[in-house]
Design a protein around this motif. Structure first.
Motif, PDB file in Angstrom:
ATOM      1  N   SER A  56       8.825  -1.879  15.089  1.00 52.90           N
ATOM      2  CA  SER A  56       9.523  -0.596  15.059  1.00 52.90           C
ATOM      3  C   SER A  56       9.487  -0.006  13.662  1.00 52.90           C
ATOM      4  O   SER A  56       9.245   1.184  13.482  1.00 52.90           O
ATOM      5  CB  SER A  56      10.977  -0.752  15.510  1.00 52.90           C
ATOM      6  OG  SER A  56      11.036  -1.067  16.867  1.00 52.90           O
ATOM      7  N   HIS A  57       9.705  -0.854  12.659  1.00 49.12           N
ATOM      8  CA  HIS A  57       9.665  -0.379  11.268  1.00 49.12           C
ATOM      9  C   HIS A  57       8.274   0.151  10.926  1.00 49.12           C
ATOM     10  O   HIS A  57       8.145   1.201  10.296  1.00 49.12           O
ATOM     11  CB  HIS A  57      10.051  -1.512  10.311  1.00 49.12           C
ATOM     12  CG  HIS A  57      10.038  -1.102   8.877  1.00 49.12           C
ATOM     13  ND1 HIS A  57      11.105  -0.459   8.289  1.00 49.12           N
ATOM     14  CD2 HIS A  57       9.089  -1.210   7.922  1.00 49.12           C
ATOM     15  CE1 HIS A  57      10.806  -0.195   7.024  1.00 49.12           C
ATOM     16  NE2 HIS A  57       9.581  -0.656   6.783  1.00 49.12           N
ATOM     17  N   GLU A  58       7.238  -0.571  11.356  1.00 51.99           N
ATOM     18  CA  GLU A  58       5.864  -0.168  11.049  1.00 51.99           C
ATOM     19  C   GLU A  58       5.482   1.130  11.740  1.00 51.99           C
ATOM     20  O   GLU A  58       4.626   1.865  11.265  1.00 51.99           O
ATOM     21  CB  GLU A  58       4.898  -1.290  11.415  1.00 51.99           C
ATOM     22  CG  GLU A  58       5.037  -2.481  10.485  1.00 51.99           C
ATOM     23  CD  GLU A  58       4.273  -3.697  10.927  1.00 51.99           C
ATOM     24  OE1 GLU A  58       3.790  -3.733  12.084  1.00 51.99           O
ATOM     25  OE2 GLU A  58       4.168  -4.642  10.115  1.00 51.99           O
ATOM     26  N   ARG A  59       6.106   1.416  12.870  1.00 52.16           N
ATOM     27  CA  ARG A  59       5.847   2.676  13.574  1.00 52.16           C
ATOM     28  C   ARG A  59       6.738   3.814  13.079  1.00 52.16           C
ATOM     29  O   ARG A  59       6.674   4.912  13.617  1.00 52.16           O
ATOM     30  CB  ARG A  59       6.068   2.487  15.077  1.00 52.16           C
ATOM     31  CG  ARG A  59       4.959   1.725  15.737  1.00 52.16           C
ATOM     32  CD  ARG A  59       5.174   1.664  17.227  1.00 52.16           C
ATOM     33  NE  ARG A  59       5.191   0.245  17.559  1.00 52.16           N
ATOM     34  CZ  ARG A  59       5.998  -0.347  18.413  1.00 52.16           C
ATOM     35  NH1 ARG A  59       6.867   0.340  19.091  1.00 52.16           N
ATOM     36  NH2 ARG A  59       5.941  -1.631  18.609  1.00 52.16           N
ATOM     37  N   GLY A  60       7.572   3.519  12.087  1.00 55.20           N
ATOM     38  CA  GLY A  60       8.449   4.544  11.536  1.00 55.20           C
ATOM     39  C   GLY A  60       9.693   4.791  12.373  1.00 55.20           C
ATOM     40  O   GLY A  60      10.389   5.772  12.172  1.00 55.20           O
ATOM     41  N   LYS A  61       9.981   3.892  13.302  1.00 53.41           N
ATOM     42  CA  LYS A  61      11.136   4.069  14.177  1.00 53.41           C
ATOM     43  C   LYS A  61      12.212   3.028  13.909  1.00 53.41           C
ATOM     44  O   LYS A  61      13.169   2.924  14.655  1.00 53.41           O
ATOM     45  CB  LYS A  61      10.697   3.980  15.645  1.00 53.41           C
ATOM     46  CG  LYS A  61       9.702   5.032  16.040  1.00 53.41           C
ATOM     47  CD  LYS A  61       9.270   4.844  17.468  1.00 53.41           C
ATOM     48  CE  LYS A  61       8.195   5.878  17.825  1.00 53.41           C
ATOM     49  NZ  LYS A  61       7.668   5.673  19.158  1.00 53.41           N
ATOM     50  N   GLY A  62      12.049   2.254  12.864  1.00 53.12           N
ATOM     51  CA  GLY A  62      12.977   1.176  12.588  1.00 53.12           C
ATOM     52  C   GLY A  62      14.143   1.610  11.732  1.00 53.12           C
ATOM     53  O   GLY A  62      14.210   2.742  11.257  1.00 53.12           O
ATOM     54  N   PHE A  63      15.056   0.705  11.537  1.00 56.49           N
ATOM     55  CA  PHE A  63      16.244   0.978  10.744  1.00 56.49           C
ATOM     56  C   PHE A  63      16.321   0.101   9.499  1.00 56.49           C
ATOM     57  O   PHE A  63      17.297   0.133   8.780  1.00 56.49           O
ATOM     58  CB  PHE A  63      17.506   0.762  11.594  1.00 56.49           C
ATOM     59  CG  PHE A  63      17.600  -0.612  12.185  1.00 56.49           C
ATOM     60  CD1 PHE A  63      18.188  -1.644  11.475  1.00 56.49           C
ATOM     61  CD2 PHE A  63      17.088  -0.874  13.442  1.00 56.49           C
ATOM     62  CE1 PHE A  63      18.267  -2.909  12.016  1.00 56.49           C
ATOM     63  CE2 PHE A  63      17.171  -2.141  13.991  1.00 56.49           C
ATOM     64  CZ  PHE A  63      17.760  -3.164  13.278  1.00 56.49           C
ATOM     65  N   LEU A  64      15.258  -0.688   9.246  1.00 59.60           N
ATOM     66  CA  LEU A  64      15.250  -1.581   8.095  1.00 59.60           C
ATOM     67  C   LEU A  64      14.866  -0.830   6.831  1.00 59.60           C
ATOM     68  O   LEU A  64      13.986   0.027   6.854  1.00 59.60           O
ATOM     69  CB  LEU A  64      14.233  -2.705   8.309  1.00 59.60           C
ATOM     70  CG  LEU A  64      14.443  -3.639   9.484  1.00 59.60           C
ATOM     71  CD1 LEU A  64      13.234  -4.551   9.649  1.00 59.60           C
ATOM     72  CD2 LEU A  64      15.703  -4.454   9.298  1.00 59.60           C
ATOM     73  N   ASN A  65      15.510  -1.197   5.715  1.00 61.54           N
ATOM     74  CA  ASN A  65      15.009  -0.684   4.435  1.00 61.54           C
ATOM     75  C   ASN A  65      13.843  -1.576   4.016  1.00 61.54           C
ATOM     76  O   ASN A  65      13.593  -2.616   4.630  1.00 61.54           O
ATOM     77  CB  ASN A  65      16.122  -0.638   3.384  1.00 61.54           C
ATOM     78  CG  ASN A  65      16.693  -2.002   3.044  1.00 61.54           C
ATOM     79  OD1 ASN A  65      15.977  -3.003   2.981  1.00 61.54           O
ATOM     80  ND2 ASN A  65      17.990  -2.062   2.824  1.00 61.54           N
ATOM     81  N   SER A  66      13.130  -1.189   2.995  1.00 58.45           N
ATOM     82  CA  SER A  66      11.926  -1.927   2.593  1.00 58.45           C
ATOM     83  C   SER A  66      12.224  -3.373   2.241  1.00 58.45           C
ATOM     84  O   SER A  66      11.475  -4.275   2.625  1.00 58.45           O
ATOM     85  CB  SER A  66      11.260  -1.242   1.401  1.00 58.45           C
ATOM     86  OG  SER A  66      10.741  -0.004   1.804  1.00 58.45           O
ATOM     87  N   LYS A  67      13.305  -3.615   1.537  1.00 61.43           N
ATOM     88  CA  LYS A  67      13.638  -4.982   1.131  1.00 61.43           C
ATOM     89  C   LYS A  67      13.906  -5.858   2.353  1.00 61.43           C
ATOM     90  O   LYS A  67      13.413  -6.987   2.433  1.00 61.43           O
ATOM     91  CB  LYS A  67      14.848  -4.973   0.205  1.00 61.43           C
ATOM     92  CG  LYS A  67      15.203  -6.338  -0.319  1.00 61.43           C
ATOM     93  CD  LYS A  67      16.358  -6.290  -1.291  1.00 61.43           C
ATOM     94  CE  LYS A  67      16.697  -7.695  -1.763  1.00 61.43           C
ATOM     95  NZ  LYS A  67      17.805  -7.700  -2.695  1.00 61.43           N
TER      96      LYS A  67
END
Length: 100
Positions: free
Chosen positions: A4-15
Motif C-alpha cells: 500500500s505504501h509503495e502504491r502511494g495509498k499507505g499511511f506509513l512515514n518513510s522511517k
C-alpha cells in the motif's frame, strides 16, 4: 502495508516503511528464507543514503550471500519466532496479487 505504501495509498512515514522492510528481512532470515531476506535488505540498501545504515545492510547481506534461497533452520523455534512465522505466512496469503 508495504505494498500500500509503495502504491502511494499507505499511511506509513518513510522511517516506519524502512523499519518494516528491515524487520521483515530479519523475520525471513530467521525462518531460513535467505532469498527473501536478501530482497528486503537490497531494496533498503538501494534506497538509503545513510552510511551507517548502508554498512548495517551490507553486513546483513553477507549473512545470506552464497546460502541457498531457503534452508531449514536446525535451532528450536521459540514461541515468538513461531508467532512471527505464522503472521508472515498468513499476511502473504491475504495480500492480493495485483501483478497480473
Amino acid at each position: 502495508m508495504i505494498k500500500s505504501h509503495e502504491r502511494g495509498k499507505g499511511f506509513l512515514n518513510s522511517k516506519a516503511y524502512w523499519q518494516l522492510i528491515y524487520e521483515l528481512g530479519e523475520v525471513y532470515y530467521r525462518m531460513g528464507r535467505n532469498q527473501d531476506a536478501g530482497i528486503c535488505w537490497r531494496k533498503l540498501k538501494n534506497e538509503t543514503q545513510d552510511p551507517a545504515f548502508q554498512r548495517l545492510l551490507l553486513s546483513k547481506l553477507k549473512l545470506v550471500e552464497g546460502k541457498p534461497a531457503v534452508e531449514t533452520r536446525t535451532e528450536p523455534e521459540g514461541p515468538f519466532a513461531s508467532l512471527l512465522r505464522r503472521i508472515v505466512n498468513e499476511a502473504q496469503n491475504q495480500i492480493p496479487d495485483n501483478s497480473q
